[in-house]
Scaffold this motif. Sequence first.
Motif, PDB file in Angstrom:
ATOM      1  N   MET A   1      82.563  59.252  90.710  1.00  0.00           N
ATOM      2  CA  MET A   1      83.907  59.616  91.146  1.00  0.00           C
ATOM      3  C   MET A   1      84.267  58.801  92.381  1.00  0.00           C
ATOM      4  SD  MET A   1      84.442  63.689  90.810  1.00  0.00           S
ATOM      5  CE  MET A   1      85.127  64.203  89.268  1.00  0.00           C
ATOM      6  N   ALA A   2      85.493  58.328  92.387  1.00  0.00           N
ATOM      7  CA  ALA A   2      85.985  57.580  93.542  1.00  0.00           C
ATOM      8  C   ALA A   2      86.702  58.537  94.492  1.00  0.00           C
ATOM      9  CB  ALA A   2      86.938  56.489  93.089  1.00  0.00           C
ATOM     10  N   ALA A   3      86.523  58.330  95.774  1.00  0.00           N
ATOM     11  CA  ALA A   3      87.182  59.148  96.798  1.00  0.00           C
ATOM     12  C   ALA A   3      88.508  58.497  97.164  1.00  0.00           C
ATOM     13  CB  ALA A   3      86.291  59.286  98.023  1.00  0.00           C
ATOM     14  N   LEU A   4      89.604  59.131  96.767  1.00  0.00           N
ATOM     15  CA  LEU A   4      90.930  58.603  97.070  1.00  0.00           C
ATOM     16  C   LEU A   4      91.244  58.809  98.546  1.00  0.00           C
ATOM     17  CD1 LEU A   4      92.866  59.986  93.973  1.00  0.00           C
ATOM     18  CD2 LEU A   4      91.989  57.665  94.307  1.00  0.00           C
ATOM     19  N   THR A   5      91.899  57.829  99.144  1.00  0.00           N
ATOM     20  CA  THR A   5      92.340  57.947 100.524  1.00  0.00           C
ATOM     21  C   THR A   5      93.802  58.372 100.544  1.00  0.00           C
ATOM     22  OG1 THR A   5      92.918  55.611 100.619  1.00  0.00           O
ATOM     23  CG2 THR A   5      90.696  56.206 101.331  1.00  0.00           C
ATOM     24  N   THR A   6      94.288  58.723 101.709  1.00  0.00           N
ATOM     25  CA  THR A   6      95.634  59.270 101.855  1.00  0.00           C
ATOM     26  C   THR A   6      96.595  58.241 102.425  1.00  0.00           C
ATOM     27  OG1 THR A   6      94.689  61.463 102.216  1.00  0.00           O
ATOM     28  CG2 THR A   6      96.962  61.133 102.918  1.00  0.00           C
ATOM     29  N   THR A   7      97.780  58.178 101.846  1.00  0.00           N
ATOM     30  CA  THR A   7      98.873  57.383 102.387  1.00  0.00           C
ATOM     31  C   THR A   7      99.887  58.352 102.976  1.00  0.00           C
ATOM     32  OG1 THR A   7      98.595  55.628 100.754  1.00  0.00           O
ATOM     33  CG2 THR A   7     100.755  55.791 101.822  1.00  0.00           C
ATOM     34  N   THR A   8     100.196  58.194 104.261  1.00  0.00           N
ATOM     35  CA  THR A   8     101.153  59.077 104.917  1.00  0.00           C
ATOM     36  C   THR A   8     102.555  58.503 104.784  1.00  0.00           C
ATOM     37  OG1 THR A   8      99.493  59.836 106.490  1.00  0.00           O
ATOM     38  CG2 THR A   8     101.806  60.191 107.098  1.00  0.00           C
ATOM     39  N   VAL A   9     103.473  59.357 104.376  1.00  0.00           N
ATOM     40  CA  VAL A   9     104.876  58.977 104.254  1.00  0.00           C
ATOM     41  C   VAL A   9     105.627  59.611 105.412  1.00  0.00           C
ATOM     42  CG1 VAL A   9     106.949  59.111 102.829  1.00  0.00           C
ATOM     43  CG2 VAL A   9     104.700  58.871 101.746  1.00  0.00           C
ATOM     44  N   ASN A  10     106.137  58.792 106.288  1.00  0.00           N
ATOM     45  CA  ASN A  10     106.907  59.276 107.421  1.00  0.00           C
ATOM     46  C   ASN A  10     108.231  59.838 106.916  1.00  0.00           C
ATOM     47  OD1 ASN A  10     108.814  59.321 109.639  1.00  0.00           O
ATOM     48  ND2 ASN A  10     107.319  58.144 110.791  1.00  0.00           N
ATOM     49  N   THR A  11     108.539  61.069 107.270  1.00  0.00           N
ATOM     50  CA  THR A  11     109.755  61.706 106.758  1.00  0.00           C
ATOM     51  C   THR A  11     111.020  61.047 107.287  1.00  0.00           C
ATOM     52  OG1 THR A  11     109.611  63.376 108.493  1.00  0.00           O
ATOM     53  CG2 THR A  11     108.684  63.947 106.354  1.00  0.00           C
ATOM     54  N   LEU A  12     110.938  60.292 108.374  1.00  0.00           N
ATOM     55  CA  LEU A  12     112.115  59.600 108.886  1.00  0.00           C
ATOM     56  C   LEU A  12     112.316  58.246 108.217  1.00  0.00           C
ATOM     57  CD1 LEU A  12     111.789  60.393 112.692  1.00  0.00           C
ATOM     58  CD2 LEU A  12     113.227  61.517 110.986  1.00  0.00           C
ATOM     59  N   GLY A  13     111.236  57.583 107.817  1.00  0.00           N
ATOM     60  CA  GLY A  13     111.345  56.243 107.252  1.00  0.00           C
ATOM     61  C   GLY A  13     111.108  56.161 105.762  1.00  0.00           C
ATOM     62  N   GLY A  14     110.377  57.129 105.219  1.00  0.00           N
ATOM     63  CA  GLY A  14     110.084  57.118 103.791  1.00  0.00           C
ATOM     64  C   GLY A  14     109.039  56.088 103.419  1.00  0.00           C
ATOM     65  N   LEU A  15     108.928  55.839 102.123  1.00  0.00           N
ATOM     66  CA  LEU A  15     107.984  54.863 101.569  1.00  0.00           C
ATOM     67  C   LEU A  15     108.712  54.113 100.472  1.00  0.00           C
ATOM     68  CD1 LEU A  15     105.049  53.763 101.506  1.00  0.00           C
ATOM     69  CD2 LEU A  15     104.548  55.529  99.822  1.00  0.00           C
ATOM     70  N   ALA A  16     108.978  52.842 100.700  1.00  0.00           N
ATOM     71  CA  ALA A  16     109.797  52.065  99.780  1.00  0.00           C
ATOM     72  C   ALA A  16     109.084  51.718  98.475  1.00  0.00           C
ATOM     73  CB  ALA A  16     110.266  50.779 100.468  1.00  0.00           C
ATOM     74  N   ASP A  17     107.750  51.602  98.490  1.00  0.00           N
ATOM     75  CA  ASP A  17     107.020  51.175  97.302  1.00  0.00           C
ATOM     76  C   ASP A  17     105.815  52.073  97.065  1.00  0.00           C
ATOM     77  OD1 ASP A  17     105.917  49.853  95.166  1.00  0.00           O
ATOM     78  OD2 ASP A  17     105.710  47.928  96.190  1.00  0.00           O
ATOM     79  N   LEU A  18     106.052  53.184  96.410  1.00  0.00           N
ATOM     80  CA  LEU A  18     104.987  54.148  96.129  1.00  0.00           C
ATOM     81  C   LEU A  18     103.917  53.541  95.225  1.00  0.00           C
ATOM     82  CD1 LEU A  18     104.057  57.006  96.673  1.00  0.00           C
ATOM     83  CD2 LEU A  18     105.460  57.788  94.782  1.00  0.00           C
ATOM     84  N   ASP A  19     104.327  52.703  94.275  1.00  0.00           N
ATOM     85  CA  ASP A  19     103.356  52.076  93.376  1.00  0.00           C
ATOM     86  C   ASP A  19     102.350  51.219  94.131  1.00  0.00           C
ATOM     87  OD1 ASP A  19     104.298  53.159  90.929  1.00  0.00           O
ATOM     88  OD2 ASP A  19     105.950  51.725  90.943  1.00  0.00           O
ATOM     89  N   ALA A  20     102.758  50.602  95.233  1.00  0.00           N
ATOM     90  CA  ALA A  20     101.853  49.750  96.013  1.00  0.00           C
ATOM     91  C   ALA A  20     100.739  50.566  96.668  1.00  0.00           C
ATOM     92  CB  ALA A  20     102.629  48.979  97.066  1.00  0.00           C
ATOM     93  N   ALA A  21     100.964  51.846  96.891  1.00  0.00           N
ATOM     94  CA  ALA A  21      99.954  52.718  97.493  1.00  0.00           C
ATOM     95  C   ALA A  21      98.925  53.190  96.469  1.00  0.00           C
ATOM     96  CB  ALA A  21     100.624  53.932  98.143  1.00  0.00           C
ATOM     97  N   ALA A  22      99.232  53.032  95.185  1.00  0.00           N
ATOM     98  CA  ALA A  22      98.377  53.555  94.113  1.00  0.00           C
ATOM     99  C   ALA A  22      97.238  52.598  93.782  1.00  0.00           C
ATOM    100  CB  ALA A  22      99.223  53.833  92.876  1.00  0.00           C
ATOM    101  N   VAL A  23      96.129  53.192  93.334  1.00  0.00           N
ATOM    102  CA  VAL A  23      94.950  52.447  92.885  1.00  0.00           C
ATOM    103  C   VAL A  23      94.629  52.877  91.457  1.00  0.00           C
ATOM    104  CG1 VAL A  23      94.008  52.215  95.222  1.00  0.00           C
ATOM    105  CG2 VAL A  23      93.341  54.174  93.809  1.00  0.00           C
ATOM    106  N   ALA A  24      93.825  52.091  90.778  1.00  0.00           N
ATOM    107  CA  ALA A  24      93.440  52.434  89.406  1.00  0.00           C
ATOM    108  C   ALA A  24      92.666  53.750  89.381  1.00  0.00           C
ATOM    109  CB  ALA A  24      92.592  51.314  88.817  1.00  0.00           C
ATOM    110  N   ALA A  25      93.017  54.605  88.437  1.00  0.00           N
ATOM    111  CA  ALA A  25      92.280  55.857  88.248  1.00  0.00           C
ATOM    112  C   ALA A  25      90.865  55.519  87.773  1.00  0.00           C
ATOM    113  CB  ALA A  25      92.992  56.737  87.220  1.00  0.00           C
TER     114      ALA A  25
END
Length: 112
Positions: A1-25
Amino acid sequence: MAALTTTTVNTLGGLADLDAAAVAAAGGGDTAPVGDGLFLFVNNAGASPRTVTLATPGTVHGHQVADATLTVAAGKRGLIPLTTIFRGATGRAAITYDAVTSVTVAVIQLGA
């Protein structure tokens, strides 16, 4: 099992590219932190639906809680809250997939 890390989304700025934060399952499954404001993002870029399962290792008043599942349609994305009900013995959620081809995932945390 791989340990996924966390990407924080700032509520004031958001996250423009959610797919870029993703890794292969991972074929053997993944683990993720649990808690308030945490979500598992699932992107199914494949041609078939994929089912994601989160183990619920605890009990409520002595009764087993059924594992949570989310089926993500082909070409679609899904979001699952990573609440503490999924906390296992390691303190993390255990996540499995019916298949991982063309599936990417990310743990997203809503920040300040």
